[in-house]
Design an enzyme around this catalytic site. Structure first.
Site, mmCIF file in Angstrom:
data_model
loop_
_atom_site.group_PDB
_atom_site.id
_atom_site.type_symbol
_atom_site.label_atom_id
_atom_site.label_comp_id
_atom_site.label_asym_id
_atom_site.label_seq_id
_atom_site.Cartn_x
_atom_site.Cartn_y
_atom_site.Cartn_z
ATOM 1 N N GLY A 96 5.275 19.365 -12.972
ATOM 2 C CA GLY A 96 5.685 20.724 -13.279
ATOM 3 C C GLY A 96 4.640 21.359 -14.197
ATOM 4 N N SER A 107 0.135 15.042 -11.311
ATOM 5 C CA SER A 107 0.085 16.486 -11.447
ATOM 6 C C SER A 107 0.183 16.828 -12.949
ATOM 7 C CB SER A 107 1.201 17.125 -10.620
ATOM 8 O OG SER A 107 1.014 18.501 -10.491
ATOM 9 N N TRP A 108 1.164 17.652 -13.359
ATOM 10 C CA TRP A 108 1.340 17.867 -14.802
ATOM 11 C C TRP A 108 1.598 16.540 -15.517
ATOM 12 C CZ3 TRP A 108 0.769 20.308 -19.179
ATOM 13 C CH2 TRP A 108 1.562 19.945 -20.268
ATOM 14 N N ASP A 152 -5.886 18.083 -1.690
ATOM 15 C CA ASP A 152 -4.922 18.590 -2.662
ATOM 16 C C ASP A 152 -5.258 20.047 -2.973
ATOM 17 O OD1 ASP A 152 -3.372 19.189 -4.912
ATOM 18 O OD2 ASP A 152 -3.537 17.164 -5.724
ATOM 19 N N HIS A 189 -1.255 16.937 -2.095
ATOM 20 C CA HIS A 189 -0.913 16.793 -3.508
ATOM 21 C C HIS A 189 0.241 15.832 -3.788
ATOM 22 C CE1 HIS A 189 -0.421 17.982 -7.695
ATOM 23 N NE2 HIS A 189 0.846 18.288 -7.473
#
Length: 396
Positions: free
Chosen positions: A118, A185-186, A341, A369
């Protein structure tokens, strides 16, 4: 010295620091398990990389090459079965925020903490499946404002430093001296930031879809760059914003996500979330895209993401995480990156790899991703298996 027919690749003749070679397959793969079919052939489809772990023998590297190849081929690359938590709870981390946490797997196993993406994405039961439940004590938690944590979608006292502090509070609450860190990711951003703040508490890391919250990454995804690849998905995201506000979609969405009108918030949150969900897989994933229709999920996801991105991840400068790699250089780490990605383009993983060549770097040639794409999931499981084997061998 030339090694095993790779006539174009010079290797230092002393080989004093060579430990093992890593082979990457770059053509498209249709079977995720095929990426462990490594060969020592010198074909153009393979790239040879030496990794420095301090070996002293001149003959040892060739032996280690064979051992390493055998180990890679024997690693489990399949997701583990679905399991249920053996413990759940809520931890009050401030006067405002309470975070949800859970534990599954082996209560006496090696601890690993899962850092979700996120920010604002929350955890899911499927996140447990990357880890061997007989070996790992698996800890999941929802970051501030996300998932089951309360208050929902709250931006107050919600910064990267707050999340780093929460991870430490959770570790201490669960009486864990040190743990493995896993994030995509985050979650990779937070894993890097946490480990750089507390390197002595981290036994190893698995990072996926590297995101460093730099301006060029934000501009690529939210200011029109990725629209060149997904124009159909971009138009609904773009069209929610009047033309006179399109100089900065990030700030235009910030205005709407923080509107006094709840329906305005929901409309912006749905558009923001669907844009990301439609670009997260190499091949469209309808189940993932439908998450954008869930107003509760979308509101937390979009509001918290936008809040962090408008504030550049609350880092003092663009290059902060790259500048501090020396603090974590010693930590056994694998970086897994989908070649295609779009959300977190490979440029960031590549730049991290360039400043941190000691970390294993795995490029999945037929993936985007999402951690749930077959090739990426296989590499993530295998990365945890490698760390498991290191822990077993060293007794850590």
């Amino acid at each position: 010295m030339k090694v095993l027919g790779f006539n174009s690749i010079p290797i230092n003749t002393t080989l004093s620091t060579l430990s093992h070679f890593q082979l990457f397959h770059f053509p498209p793969l249709h079977n995720p398990s095929s990426s462990n079919n490594f060969t020592i052939s010198g074909r153009k489809k393979l790239v040879l990389r030496a990794q420095n772990l301090g070996y002293k023998s001149e003959e040892q590297p060739v032996i280690d090459l064979m051992d390493s190849e055998k180990e890679v081929m024997e690693l489990n690359r399949n997701l583990y079965q679905n399991i249920e938590p053996y413990g759940t709870g809520f931890l009050k981390v401030s006067d405002i925020h309470t975070i949800y946490w859970e534990q599954s797997g082996n209560p006496s196993g090696h601890p690993v903490v899962f850092l979700h993406g996120g920010p604002g994405g929350g955890t899911a039961p499927s996140n447990r499946r990357f880890f061997d439940p007989d070996f790992y004590r698996i800890i999941l938690f929802d970051q501030r404002g996300s998932g089951k944590s309360t208050p929902h979608a709250c931006l107050e006292e919600n910064t990267t430093q707050h999340l780093i502090d929460d991870i430490e509070k959770l570790r201490e609450h669960l009486e864990i001296p040190e743990w493995q860190v896993f994030g995509g990711s985050w979650g990779s951003t937070l894993a890097l930031a946490y480990s750089q703040a507390h390197p002595d508490k981290v036994t190893g890391m698995v990072l996926r879809g590297i995101f460093l919250v730099r301006k060029k990454e934000i501009d690529w995804f939210y200011e029109g760059g990725a629209a060149a690849i997904y124009p159909d998905a971009w138009e609904p995201f773009r069209d929610l914003i009047p033309e006179n506000e399109r100089g900065s979609f990030l700030h235009a969405y910030e205005k709407r996500l923080n509107s006094d009108d709840l329906e305005t918030q929901y409309a912006a949150a749905r558009a923001w979330t669907k844009w990301e969900m439609m670009t997260a897989h190499l091949l469209p994933n309808e189940e993932n895209i439908k998450r954008g229709d869930d107003d509760k999920f979308s509101l937390a996801f979009a509001r918290i993401e936008n809040h962090y991105f408008v504030n550049q991840g609350f880092f003092p400068r663009d290059s902060f995480l790259l500048d501090n790699v020396d603090k974590i250089r010693h930590i056994n780490t694998t970086i897994v990156q989908g070649r295609y990605d779009v959300c977190c383009p490979m440029m960031s993983a590549w730049e991290l790899h360039k400043v941190w060549p000691e970390a294993d770097f795995k490029v999945v040639p037929d993936a985007g991703h999402s951690a749930n794409e077959p090739g990426i999931a296989a590499e993530l499981v295998a990365a945890n298996e490698r760390l498991k084997n290191i822990i077993k061998k060293t007794g850590l």
